[in-house]
Design an enzyme around this catalytic site. Structure first.
Site, PDB file in Angstrom:
ATOM      1  N   ASP A   1       0.869  -1.181   0.000  1.00  0.00           N
ATOM      2  CA  ASP A   1       0.000   0.000   0.000  1.00  0.00           C
ATOM      3  C   ASP A   1       0.908   1.235   0.000  1.00  0.00           C
ATOM      4  O   ASP A   1       1.802   1.357   0.833  1.00  0.00           O
ATOM      5  CB  ASP A   1      -0.896  -0.024   1.239  1.00  0.00           C
ATOM      6  CG  ASP A   1      -1.948   1.084   1.235  1.00  0.00           C
ATOM      7  OD1 ASP A   1      -3.142   0.757   1.277  1.00  0.00           O
ATOM      8  OD2 ASP A   1      -1.572   2.266   1.209  1.00  0.00           O
ATOM      9  N   MET A   2       0.672   2.114  -0.963  1.00  0.00           N
ATOM     10  CA  MET A   2       1.508   3.315  -1.074  1.00  0.00           C
ATOM     11  C   MET A   2       1.237   4.256   0.100  1.00  0.00           C
ATOM     12  O   MET A   2       0.139   4.276   0.647  1.00  0.00           O
ATOM     13  CB  MET A   2       1.230   4.038  -2.391  1.00  0.00           C
ATOM     14  CG  MET A   2       1.489   3.206  -3.641  1.00  0.00           C
ATOM     15  SD  MET A   2       3.187   2.595  -3.766  1.00  0.00           S
ATOM     16  CE  MET A   2       4.089   4.135  -3.890  1.00  0.00           C
TER      17      MET A   2
ATOM     18  N   ASP B   1      -3.775   2.458  -5.156  1.00  0.00           N
ATOM     19  CA  ASP B   1      -2.446   2.441  -4.518  1.00  0.00           C
ATOM     20  C   ASP B   1      -2.183   1.169  -3.729  1.00  0.00           C
ATOM     21  O   ASP B   1      -1.344   1.140  -2.850  1.00  0.00           O
ATOM     22  CB  ASP B   1      -2.274   3.680  -3.623  1.00  0.00           C
ATOM     23  CG  ASP B   1      -2.823   3.487  -2.216  1.00  0.00           C
ATOM     24  OD1 ASP B   1      -3.838   2.778  -2.071  1.00  0.00           O
ATOM     25  OD2 ASP B   1      -2.227   4.041  -1.281  1.00  0.00           O
ATOM     26  N   GLU B   2      -2.888   0.092  -4.073  1.00  0.00           N
ATOM     27  CA  GLU B   2      -2.845  -1.112  -3.251  1.00  0.00           C
ATOM     28  C   GLU B   2      -2.868  -2.376  -4.116  1.00  0.00           C
ATOM     29  O   GLU B   2      -3.576  -2.411  -5.118  1.00  0.00           O
ATOM     30  CB  GLU B   2      -4.135  -1.134  -2.436  1.00  0.00           C
ATOM     31  CG  GLU B   2      -4.008  -1.381  -0.982  1.00  0.00           C
ATOM     32  CD  GLU B   2      -5.396  -1.424  -0.363  1.00  0.00           C
ATOM     33  OE1 GLU B   2      -5.765  -2.477   0.150  1.00  0.00           O
ATOM     34  OE2 GLU B   2      -6.107  -0.399  -0.440  1.00  0.00           O
TER      35      GLU B   2
HETATM   36  P1  TTP Z   1      -5.146   5.084   1.282  1.00  0.00           P
HETATM   37  O1  TTP Z   1      -4.129   4.041   0.962  1.00  0.00           O
HETATM   38  O2  TTP Z   1      -6.241   4.763   2.222  1.00  0.00           O
HETATM   39  O3  TTP Z   1      -4.419   6.368   1.891  1.00  0.00           O
HETATM   40  P2  TTP Z   1      -3.009   6.999   1.556  1.00  0.00           P
HETATM   41  O4  TTP Z   1      -2.228   6.208   0.568  1.00  0.00           O
HETATM   42  O5  TTP Z   1      -3.221   8.440   1.179  1.00  0.00           O
HETATM   43  O6  TTP Z   1      -2.284   7.016   2.959  1.00  0.00           O
HETATM   44  P3  TTP Z   1      -1.649   5.759   3.762  1.00  0.00           P
HETATM   45  O7  TTP Z   1      -0.194   6.081   3.859  1.00  0.00           O
HETATM   46  O8  TTP Z   1      -2.336   5.788   5.085  1.00  0.00           O
HETATM   47  O9  TTP Z   1      -1.933   4.538   2.952  1.00  0.00           O
HETATM   48  O10 TTP Z   1      -5.800   5.596  -0.048  1.00  0.00           O
HETATM   49  C1  TTP Z   1      -5.071   5.729  -1.264  1.00  0.00           C
HETATM   50  C2  TTP Z   1      -5.502   6.963  -2.023  1.00  0.00           C
HETATM   51  O11 TTP Z   1      -6.899   6.893  -2.277  1.00  0.00           O
HETATM   52  C3  TTP Z   1      -5.260   8.244  -1.259  1.00  0.00           C
HETATM   53  O12 TTP Z   1      -3.964   8.795  -1.483  1.00  0.00           O
HETATM   54  C4  TTP Z   1      -6.366   9.130  -1.791  1.00  0.00           C
HETATM   55  C5  TTP Z   1      -7.479   8.185  -2.183  1.00  0.00           C
HETATM   56  N1  TTP Z   1      -8.562   8.237  -1.176  1.00  0.00           N
HETATM   57  C6  TTP Z   1      -9.653   9.076  -1.401  1.00  0.00           C
HETATM   58  O13 TTP Z   1      -9.727   9.726  -2.466  1.00  0.00           O
HETATM   59  N2  TTP Z   1     -10.643   9.147  -0.442  1.00  0.00           N
HETATM   60  C7  TTP Z   1     -10.590   8.435   0.735  1.00  0.00           C
HETATM   61  O14 TTP Z   1     -11.495   8.539   1.574  1.00  0.00           O
HETATM   62  C8  TTP Z   1      -9.455   7.569   0.946  1.00  0.00           C
HETATM   63  C9  TTP Z   1      -9.354   6.769   2.234  1.00  0.00           C
HETATM   64  C10 TTP Z   1      -8.478   7.511  -0.022  1.00  0.00           C
HETATM   65 MG    MG Z   2      -2.069   4.141   0.809  1.00  0.00          MG
END
Ligand code: TTP
Ligand code: MG
Length: 337
Positions: free
Chosen positions: A2-3, A99-100
């Protein structure tokens, strides 16, 4: 995998002057207008800003934060590069979101540390941004682990003891499939952690949540998850499957059938001039429950022996106890000329 703070990280990469500043991505990027936060950089999270929060609230929490609009096109482009890198490590990949992804690295003959270092290095070189990786015996545990040491984390959960020591103390909410409503009901029952949940007898859970969800909670809290990786359709694969006349419960019958399927598949790919790297075994039980187990080899092969042996290794990851098998399939993917 996960990014880390994905959208914000991509923005910081193309605008280095933003690095280290609180950065908030959301809507049109104007915090006086309606819209919610897509993501916030780790710097911005220190102010309590998080995904799904109104931009206006985020602005109140940190007026000096840099607000930017969402640029999906750019994030998708970077996401494509990352997924390509992961597929290069192992073709058995489940693409979960922008991102996963889950990657089946069984049979890669390398330690989690080595695999993780390689993935992180390649992603950093290609995109300049970091990710967090969780290793586990299944998707459930890997997912939880990937979130445990963000950013740029690596968490390896392999043994029963790891699950007891590191998963059980986590709040029940961290379990996949436990949302805010379930969390509230669990709290009412005095259940706070995944470990508390694991200590509940199944009867108690099924009475409270019904048989199906109760069963899920019972298994998941113990780290049990049999769900296969849902990989993308691959045009180049060779497979054979067979349905038994009478459902098979006998191990010898099952083994003989797998050997036969492996022979046909290996003959087929050899005839077409291919070699494959990933062997997938498909098992459908008499109740039509179907699962697949895949293993990726260190190198391409068209050998009957190797394909059969690998399919048998996949079979070892299937719990056959007390079950009857309706259908078996063997597939080889990751084909190359
Ligand atoms: P996530 O992997 O949940 O968050 P993240 O990568 O920003 O942070 P983390 O380091 O905690 O993993 O989500 C990936 C992307 O998806 C995030 O950059 C933006 C988008 N996203 C939204 O647009 N709305 C949301 O409610 C969430 C949770 C994520
Ligand atoms: Mg992420």
């Amino acid at each position: 995998m996960d990014m880390d703070a994905f959208f914000a990280a991509v923005e910081e990469q193309r605008r280095p002057e933003l690095r280290g500043l609180p950065v908030v991505i959301g809507g049109s990027g104007d915090p006086t207008k309606r819209g919610v936060v897509s993501t916030a950089s780790y710097e911005a999270r220190k102010y309590g800003i998080h995904s799904a929060m109104p931009l206006k609230t985020a602005h109140k929490l940190c007026p000096r934060a840099v607000f930017l609009p969402v640029d999906y096109e750019e994030y998708s482009r970077v996401s494509g590069i990352i997924k390509g890198i992961l597929r290069g490590i192992s073709p058995v990949m489940e693409d979960v979101g922008i991102d996963e992804a889950f990657l089946d690295v069984t049979g890669l003959n390398a330690t989690p540390e080595e695999i993780s270092t390689e993935i992180k290095k390649r992603i950093l070189e290609a995109t300049g941004i970091t990710c967090s990786i969780g290793f586990g015996p299944n998707k459930l545990i890997a997912k939880i682990a990937s979130d445990m040491q963000k950013p740029d984390g690596l968490t390896v959960i392999t043994t029963e003891q790891d699950i007891e020591d590191r998963i059980w103390p986590l709040p029940a909410r961290k379990l996949w499939g436990v949302g805010p409503k379930t969390e509230a009901r669990l709290k009412g029952m005095g259940i706070d952690t995944i470990g508390d949940l694991a200590s509940l007898p199944y009867d108690r859970l099924s009475a409270e949540f019904g048989e199906s969800y109760g069963h899920f909670l019972h298994e998941a809290s113990r780290g049990v998850d049999d769900s296969p990786l849902v990989t993308q359709w691959e045009p180049r694969s060779v497979s054979r499957e067979t349905t038994f006349e009478v459902d098979a419960g006998n191990w010898q019958t099952i083994a003989r059938t797998i050997a036969g399927l492996a022979k046909e598949v290996s003959g087929d790919i050899r005839q077409r001039g291919y070699k494959g790297r990933t062997v997938t075994l498909k098992v459908r039980f008499s109740d039509f429950k179907t699962l697949t187990r895949a293993m990726t080899l260190g190198e391409h092969t068209d050998s009957y022996e190797t394909i059969r042996r690998t399919a048998f290794q996949c079979l070892q990851k299937v719990d056959l106890a007390g079950k009857r098998v309706r259908l078996l399939g063997v597939r080889v993917t990751g084909l190359a000329h």
